[in-house]
Write an enzyme that holds these catalytic residues in place. Structure first.
Site, PDB file in Angstrom:
ATOM      1  N   CYS A  36     -10.739  -8.258   7.377  1.00 28.96           N
ATOM      2  CA  CYS A  36     -11.978  -7.477   7.511  1.00 28.96           C
ATOM      3  C   CYS A  36     -12.426  -7.264   8.957  1.00 28.96           C
ATOM      4  O   CYS A  36     -12.423  -6.150   9.454  1.00 28.96           O
ATOM      5  CB  CYS A  36     -13.081  -8.166   6.718  1.00 28.96           C
ATOM      6  SG  CYS A  36     -12.733  -8.201   4.955  1.00 28.96           S
TER       7      CYS A  36
HETATM    8  N1  LIG Z   1     -10.174 -10.194   1.609  1.00 27.13           N
HETATM    9  C1  LIG Z   1     -11.471 -10.174   1.798  1.00 27.13           C
HETATM   10  O1  LIG Z   1     -12.063 -11.190   2.112  1.00 27.13           O
HETATM   11  C2  LIG Z   1     -12.280  -8.898   1.624  1.00 27.13           C
HETATM   12  C3  LIG Z   1     -13.678  -9.009   1.606  1.00 27.13           C
HETATM   13  C4  LIG Z   1     -14.430  -7.863   1.419  1.00 27.13           C
HETATM   14  C5  LIG Z   1     -13.801  -6.639   1.301  1.00 27.13           C
HETATM   15  N2  LIG Z   1     -12.440  -6.546   1.344  1.00 27.13           N
HETATM   16  C6  LIG Z   1     -11.854  -5.214   1.173  1.00 27.13           C
HETATM   17  O2  LIG Z   1     -11.322  -5.108  -0.142  1.00 27.13           O
HETATM   18  C7  LIG Z   1     -10.140  -4.299  -0.143  1.00 27.13           C
HETATM   19  C8  LIG Z   1      -8.986  -5.097  -0.739  1.00 27.13           C
HETATM   20  O3  LIG Z   1      -8.734  -6.229   0.104  1.00 27.13           O
HETATM   21  P1  LIG Z   1      -7.894  -7.474  -0.358  1.00 27.13           P
HETATM   22  O4  LIG Z   1      -8.109  -8.522   0.682  1.00 27.13           O
HETATM   23  O5  LIG Z   1      -8.162  -7.777  -1.777  1.00 27.13           O
HETATM   24  O6  LIG Z   1      -6.397  -6.869  -0.231  1.00 27.13           O
HETATM   25  P2  LIG Z   1      -5.055  -7.511  -0.838  1.00 27.13           P
HETATM   26  O7  LIG Z   1      -3.945  -6.971  -0.004  1.00 27.13           O
HETATM   27  O8  LIG Z   1      -5.204  -8.977  -1.010  1.00 27.13           O
HETATM   28  O9  LIG Z   1      -4.971  -6.871  -2.296  1.00 27.13           O
HETATM   29  C9  LIG Z   1      -4.782  -5.516  -2.529  1.00 27.13           C
HETATM   30  C10 LIG Z   1      -3.871  -5.355  -3.732  1.00 27.13           C
HETATM   31  O10 LIG Z   1      -3.743  -3.958  -4.011  1.00 27.13           O
HETATM   32  C11 LIG Z   1      -2.423  -3.743  -4.479  1.00 27.13           C
HETATM   33  N3  LIG Z   1      -2.137  -2.309  -4.338  1.00 27.13           N
HETATM   34  C12 LIG Z   1      -1.918  -1.594  -3.220  1.00 27.13           C
HETATM   35  N4  LIG Z   1      -1.741  -0.308  -3.510  1.00 27.13           N
HETATM   36  C13 LIG Z   1      -1.866  -0.192  -4.846  1.00 27.13           C
HETATM   37  C14 LIG Z   1      -1.801   0.904  -5.755  1.00 27.13           C
HETATM   38  N5  LIG Z   1      -1.604   2.153  -5.327  1.00 27.13           N
HETATM   39  N6  LIG Z   1      -1.947   0.647  -7.079  1.00 27.13           N
HETATM   40  C15 LIG Z   1      -2.156  -0.601  -7.514  1.00 27.13           C
HETATM   41  N7  LIG Z   1      -2.246  -1.672  -6.708  1.00 27.13           N
HETATM   42  C16 LIG Z   1      -2.108  -1.468  -5.385  1.00 27.13           C
HETATM   43  C17 LIG Z   1      -1.571  -4.646  -3.612  1.00 27.13           C
HETATM   44  O11 LIG Z   1      -0.323  -4.933  -4.213  1.00 27.13           O
HETATM   45  C18 LIG Z   1      -2.467  -5.896  -3.523  1.00 27.13           C
HETATM   46  O12 LIG Z   1      -2.177  -6.827  -4.536  1.00 27.13           O
HETATM   47  C19 LIG Z   1      -9.931  -3.880   1.293  1.00 27.13           C
HETATM   48  O13 LIG Z   1     -10.549  -2.634   1.491  1.00 27.13           O
HETATM   49  C20 LIG Z   1     -10.675  -4.927   2.077  1.00 27.13           C
HETATM   50  O14 LIG Z   1     -11.111  -4.453   3.335  1.00 27.13           O
HETATM   51  C21 LIG Z   1     -11.663  -7.650   1.491  1.00 27.13           C
END
Ligand SMILES: NC(=O)c1ccc[n+]([C@@H]2O[C@H](COP(=O)([O-])OP(=O)(O)OC[C@H]3O[C@@H](n4cnc5c(N)ncnc54)[C@H](O)[C@@H]3O)[C@@H](O)[C@H]2O)c1
Length: 415
Positions: A257
């Site tokens: 983030c």
């Molecule tokens: N990790 C955090 O602490 C956090 C906190 C707040 C917001 N976010 C936001 O949330 C969003 C997700 O982050 P995250 O940390 O969960 O990411 P992550 O990489 O852990 O998970 C994302 C998942 O999406 C899947 N994916 C990608 N493309 C896809 C598609 N076309 N169809 C289906 N699945 C697909 C990936 O395989 C992965 O498992 C981002 O925008 C991030 O900025 C993350």
């Protein structure tokens, strides 16, 4: 409700589990077959979600790779990654792919919510037209909203239920539907008037942290010259019961983030001939922090008449924050690279990170590595480690996290 969650990562999996725990049927969709295999075996791959929780869902969470399985859902929440491209511009390709696949199976009356962090305007200008390729109109045939994720991996004092959830719908009806959805799993829903306001709310939260971390990191550099203990100053300032919020200096920002999200806003601002100076300045200071830390390492070794070239340097902790194993954008990775360039013999110990595959390293046993290292650097302060013991067993310790403040030793240097 029957709820679909697209993207079962750090954000999507806990959310899918939360809906399933409340008795809702959940379809969890991911493009990564390893995640689907793990869930089929009721095995979690996210530290905050114990496998027992998944086993206890009694089949209410069904993991799939088929978008068609989402067509029977009342609501679909998109939680795919939103990283930066190599030229540090927003990379919306995951969201575009997910939305394109979803448009092919969408049904009238469904609610679609984007949770991925992004710049203001994404839901209206980028997501909506792709979803409308289904032939359905947003606000008329389906509901559309943005609701930012506030999850903080490793945190236990606030949960999905107790963390207020911000929601911005495209229309009043979209808003009402999204509030109804999140009220199933959150005690407090904070309504804002548009998806754009909800998108910007999340960016403000993260930019606030980035700017304040940069401020205290810069102060740490100055304190070194002034020969003032920055930790003492931060601690004393934090005694003010109002008007001050504590941020600690460290080796730099990591995670998915803080090093990424602020640049989504600076990108959007440029479209409006506006330059977000605070974001750029904070980014510059925080990105340079690992370099500065490596200079501190060189100096600490120099003090004991050792060159960095050939010295054994042990990094304690390589994940981006304490108590978790997430290494995304971790400053430790940059430090390892820089130290190797200088010829140091680098190893690491991290109870949460058994391997650094890209760097071809694995976590070294703690006791032996402490004894053999010329310098031990506390980079991530995992709570499971006894830092008094670390100082006792090491010949020299450089603490970038302020966890040895109570210890007085000639072998100890602090940021
Ligand atoms: N990790 C955090 O602490 C956090 C906190 C707040 C917001 N976010 C936001 O949330 C969003 C997700 O982050 P995250 O940390 O969960 O990411 P992550 O990489 O852990 O998970 C994302 C998942 O999406 C899947 N994916 C990608 N493309 C896809 C598609 N076309 N169809 C289906 N699945 C697909 C990936 O395989 C992965 O498992 C981002 O925008 C991030 O900025 C993350």
């Amino acid at each position: 409700m029957k709820v679909g969650v697209v993207g079962l990562g750090y954000v999507g999996l806990p959310l899918a589990v939360a809906f399933a725990e409340e008795g809702n049927e959940v379809v969890g969709l991911d493009a990564d077959p390893r995640k689907l295999d793990a869930l089929a075996e009721k095995r979690s791959y996210i530290e905050d979600v114990p496998s027992e929780k998944i086993a206890a869902l009694d089949g209410r969470l069904n993991a799939t790779s088929r978008y068609a399985d989402l067509s029977s859902c009342d609501a679909v929440i998109i939680c795919v990654p939103t990283p930066l491209t190599n030229s540090r511009e927003p990379d919306l390709s995951y969201m575009i792919d997910a939305a394109t696949s979803l448009a092919a199976v969408m049904q009238k009356g469904q609610l679609i919510v984007l949770e991925s962090t992004t710049y203001p305007g994404t839901t209206r200008e980028r997501l909506r037209p792709i979803l409308e390729e289904s032939g359905l109109a947003a606000g008329r045939d389906f509901y559309l909203a943005f609701s930012p994720e506030r999850i903080d991996p490793g945190r236990t004092d606030y949960t999905i239920r107790t963390t207020p959830k911000v929601v911005g719908g495209l229309t009043d009806a979209c808003q009402a539907r999204a509030v109804e959805l999140y009220s199933l799993v959150c005690d407090t829903v904070v309504e804002v008037s548009t998806p754009d306001a909800a998108e910007l709310t999340k960016l403000l939260e993260n930019i606030f942290r980035s700017v304040n971390i940069a401020l205290v990191n810069e102060l740490a550099m100055l304190c070194e010259r002034l020969e003032v203990d920055v930790w003492e100053v931060v601690e004393a300032a934090a005694s003010k019961p109002f008007g001050f919020m504590r941020f600690d200096p460290g080796p730099g920002m990591g995670g998915h983030c803080l090093p990424v999200d602020p640049f989504y806003l600076s990108y959007k601002a440029r479209e409006h001939d506006f330059y977000t100076e605070f974001i750029e300045l904070a980014g510059k200071i925080n990105q340079n922090q690992p370099q500065w830390c490596v200079r501190r390492i060189e100096r600490a070794l120099n003090e004991v008449a050792k060159p960095t070239n050939g010295s054994k340097v042990l990094l304690l902790g390589v994940s981006y924050k304490a108590g978790v194993g997430d290494i995304r954008e971790s400053p430790a990775l940059k430090m390892i690279h820089l130290l190797r360039t200088l010829g140091a013999d680098v190893s690491y110990h991290d109870p949460h990170v058994p391997e650094l595959i890209d760097l071809e390293m694995s976590s070294a046993p703690l006791e032996e590595s402490l004894a053999s290292a010329d310098l031990v650097c506390i980079v991530t302060a995992h709570p499971s480690i006894d830092y008094g013991d670390v100082v006792d067993r090491s010949s020299l310790v450089l603490d970038f996290r302020g966890v040895t403040r109570e210890i007085s030793s000639e072998k100890l240097v602090r940021l």
